[in-house]
Design an enzyme around this catalytic site. Structure first.
Site, mmCIF file in Angstrom:
data_model
loop_
_atom_site.group_PDB
_atom_site.id
_atom_site.type_symbol
_atom_site.label_atom_id
_atom_site.label_comp_id
_atom_site.label_asym_id
_atom_site.label_seq_id
_atom_site.Cartn_x
_atom_site.Cartn_y
_atom_site.Cartn_z
ATOM 1 C CE LYS A 155 1.846 5.800 16.029
ATOM 2 N NZ LYS A 155 0.405 5.641 16.128
ATOM 3 C CG ASP A 157 0.549 4.169 4.606
ATOM 4 O OD1 ASP A 157 -0.343 3.595 3.952
ATOM 5 O OD2 ASP A 157 0.858 3.843 5.764
ATOM 6 C CG ASP A 180 -0.207 -0.197 2.522
ATOM 7 O OD1 ASP A 180 1.024 -0.362 2.506
ATOM 8 O OD2 ASP A 180 -0.870 -0.172 3.579
HETATM 9 P P1 GTP Z 1 -5.438 -1.282 8.133
HETATM 10 O O1 GTP Z 1 -6.332 -2.371 8.665
HETATM 11 O O2 GTP Z 1 -6.229 -0.136 7.597
HETATM 12 O O3 GTP Z 1 -4.392 -0.839 9.136
HETATM 13 O O4 GTP Z 1 -4.625 -1.814 6.866
HETATM 14 P P2 GTP Z 1 -3.740 -3.141 6.673
HETATM 15 O O5 GTP Z 1 -4.513 -4.313 7.122
HETATM 16 O O6 GTP Z 1 -3.295 -3.141 5.262
HETATM 17 O O7 GTP Z 1 -2.525 -2.950 7.657
HETATM 18 P P3 GTP Z 1 -1.178 -2.144 7.413
HETATM 19 O O8 GTP Z 1 -1.453 -0.914 6.615
HETATM 20 O O9 GTP Z 1 -0.506 -1.966 8.722
HETATM 21 O O10 GTP Z 1 -0.329 -3.173 6.557
HETATM 22 C C1 GTP Z 1 0.828 -2.827 5.846
HETATM 23 C C2 GTP Z 1 1.018 -3.833 4.722
HETATM 24 O O11 GTP Z 1 1.213 -5.144 5.257
HETATM 25 C C3 GTP Z 1 -0.189 -3.911 3.811
HETATM 26 O O12 GTP Z 1 0.298 -4.066 2.499
HETATM 27 C C4 GTP Z 1 -0.925 -5.154 4.294
HETATM 28 O O13 GTP Z 1 -1.622 -5.815 3.236
HETATM 29 C C5 GTP Z 1 0.201 -6.031 4.797
HETATM 30 N N1 GTP Z 1 -0.169 -6.867 5.939
HETATM 31 C C6 GTP Z 1 -0.511 -6.462 7.191
HETATM 32 N N2 GTP Z 1 -0.740 -7.512 7.989
HETATM 33 C C7 GTP Z 1 -0.553 -8.620 7.219
HETATM 34 C C8 GTP Z 1 -0.645 -10.024 7.478
HETATM 35 O O14 GTP Z 1 -0.950 -10.480 8.580
HETATM 36 N N3 GTP Z 1 -0.370 -10.863 6.443
HETATM 37 C C9 GTP Z 1 -0.029 -10.394 5.197
HETATM 38 N N4 GTP Z 1 0.215 -11.282 4.231
HETATM 39 N N5 GTP Z 1 0.070 -9.084 4.926
HETATM 40 C C10 GTP Z 1 -0.188 -8.206 5.934
#
Ligand code: GTP
Length: 366
Positions: A162, A223, A111
Site C-alpha cells: 500500500k 469486493d 467475494d
Molecule cells: P475477512 O476476514 O473479512 O478479511 O474475509 P476473508 O476471510 O474472506 O478474507 P479475504 O477477503 O482476504 O479473502 C479473499 C478470498 O480468499 C475470499 O474468497 C476467502 O474466502 C478466500 N480465502 C482467504 N483465506 C483463505 C484460506 O486460508 N483458505 C481458503 N480456502 N480460502 C481463503
C-alpha cells in the site's frame, strides 16, 4: 475441459455477525447465494468442473449444492487448517481432473463481484503464453490497496505494498481477485504450509522472470468483503448496474413472492426482501437487504443496511448502514447511529437508542 477453483475458505470477519453462521460466499445477494452467481457466470464461460477451496464452515457448501443438477461437476478441497490463498489454490489443484501442464486454470476469490468477461481473460492468457494472468482493476484512490504496475505490453513489473505517499502511487491498478494460472505454475506452489498468492507467489514469480501479465479492465468491480460493499453489490445486481446470469432483468427491488409488502411501503434502490418477510405500512427500505422471516413494523426506515433472517424491526425505528444479526429484536422508535453491527439475538427495547436530540422522557419516578 475448462476447470476453475473458487477460494471460499475465509472467515469473513469483516462481515460479522452475518458470517457467524454462514460463510461469506453463501450469503444471499440479489435473491441467490453469492457463490451461485459466480457458478452461473463460470458455466456461461464454458467451465465444466469447479473445485471449491473450503475451510471455514466447509460442510455448508456441500449442503448448498447437494441437489445441484446442472451441467457442472463440483469438487470440495477442504482445509482442516486454513492454508492462505496460495496454499488453498495448491490444495484444490489436487482435485483438478487433469489436462496438460500448460492447461489454463481459472481461480476466483469467492467475494468479488465483477463484470469481467472470463472467456476474454482466458483468450488473452493463451495469446500471451502467460504463466499467470491477473485481472487488474483501476481504483480512484489507490492508497488503500497493494498496487500492480505493468509495462506497455501488460507484463507485471512488481507487486507494491500500500502506498504511503503520493509519489508511491505509481499506478491505479490493483489485483482484482481473478487469475488464470498455467497448471504447472499452480502445482509448484508449496503444499506443506500457509502461502499467500498476493504476498509470496506472485512477487516470487515476477522476480524469477516468469510470464506474469495483467489484464486491466474498466468493467464493474466490487469486493463484497465489508457490510456496505456487500449491500451495495446486491443492490447493483438487482438494478442491473452489475450483471449476473441469475438476474433476469433490472428492477427497483427484488421481493420474494412469499413476502408481504404493505402498499404504502417503499422498497427501492435495488433492495431485496426475502421469503415470508413482512414489511408494514409506510416503511422505507432503500438499497438494503431484508432477509427471510424478518418483520419491519410501520414507519421504520432502513437505508444501506442488512437485516438477517428472523429479526424484527419495530415501528418508527431508523437503521442506516447497519448490520442486524439473525433473531435480533429492535424495538420501536430506536434511531441507531450509522455503521453499527448488532449481534445475533440481541434485544433493544423500544426507545432504547437515539442519535438525534429527541430522547423520550425519563420513565422512572423521581
Ligand atoms: P475477512 O476476514 O473479512 O478479511 O474475509 P476473508 O476471510 O474472506 O478474507 P479475504 O477477503 O482476504 O479473502 C479473499 C478470498 O480468499 C475470499 O474468497 C476467502 O474466502 C478466500 N480465502 C482467504 N483465506 C483463505 C484460506 O486460508 N483458505 C481458503 N480456502 N480460502 C481463503
Amino acid at each position: 475441459m475448462q476447470e476453475a477453483i473458487i477460494l471460499v475458505g475465509g472467515k469473513g470477519t469483516r462481515l460479522r455477525p452475518l458470517t457467524n453462521h454462514t460463510p461469506k460466499p453463501l450469503l444471499g445477494v440479489a435473491g441467490s447465494s453469492f457463490i451461485r452467481h459466480q457458478i452461473a457466470k463460470l458455466m456461461d464461460a464454458g467451465v465444466e468442473h469447479v473445485v471449491f477451496a473450503t475451510s471455514y464452515l466447509a460442510g455448508l457448501f456441500e449442503d448448498e449444492f447437494k441437489d445441484f443438477s446442472q451441467n457442472l461437476e463440483i469438487s470440495y478441497a477442504v482445509e482442516e487448517v486454513p492454508l492462505g490463498t496460495g496454499g488453498a489454490i495448491r490444495n484444490a489443484a489436487r482435485l483438478l481432473r487433469g489436462g496438460s501442464a500448460d492447461a489454463p486454470v481459472l481461480v476466483l476469490n469467492g467475494d468479488i463481484l465483477s463484470g469481467l468477461d472470463l472467456r476474454e481473460v482466458l483468450e488473452r492468457h493463451r495469446a500471451r503464453d502467460a504463466d499467470v494472468t491477473l485481472h487488474l482493476t483501476r481504483v480512484a484512490d489507490p492508497r488503500a490497496f497493494g498496487l500492480v504496475p505493468t509495462d506497455g505490453s501488460g507484463r507485471v513489473l512488481s507487486f507494491l505494498e500500500k502506498p504511503k505517499t503520493a509519489e508511491e502511487c505509481v499506478t491505479d491498478q490493483i489485483n482484482a481477485g481473478c487469475y488464470v494460472f498455467r497448471r504447472s505454475v499452480l502445482d509448484a506452489i508449496p503444499a506443506d504450509r500457509e502461502v499467500s498468492v498476493e504476498q509470496e507467489t506472485f512477487p516470487q514469480l515476477v522476480a524469477e522472470g516468469s510470464r506474469v501479465f495483467g489484464h486491466t479492465t474498466d468493467d464493474y468491480w466490487r469486493d463484497l468483503g465489508t457490510p456496505l460493499a456487500f449491500v451495495h453489490g446486491s443492490a447493483d445486481l438487482v438494478t442491473g448496474r452489475a450483471t449476473s446470469p441469475l438476474v433476469a432483468q433490472p428492477a427497483e427491488a427484488l421481493i420474494h413472492p412469499t413476502a408481504t409488502v404493505d402498499p404504502t411501503a417503499r422498497v427501492t434502490g435495488g433492495s431485496t426482501v426475502g421469503p415470508r418477510a413482512v414489511i408494514g405500512p409506510r416503511v422505507v427500505v432503500d438499497r438494503s437487504i431484508v432477509a427471510a422471516d424478518v418483520t419491519v413494523d410501520e414507519g421504520a426506515l432502513i437505508h444501506d443496511s442488512v437485516v438477517d433472517h428472523d429479526s424484527a424491526i419495530g415501528s418508527g425505528t431508523v437503521l442506516r448502514e447497519t448490520v442486524v444479526g439473525c433473531h435480533a429484536h429492535i424495538g420501536a422508535d430506536n434511531e441507531l447511529p450509522p455503521q453499527l453491527r448488532l449481534s445475533c439475538g440481541i434485544r433493544i427495547p423500544a426507545q432504547g437508542v437515539r442519535v438525534s436530540g429527541s430522547a423520550v422522557a425519563c420513565p422512572s419516578v423521581h
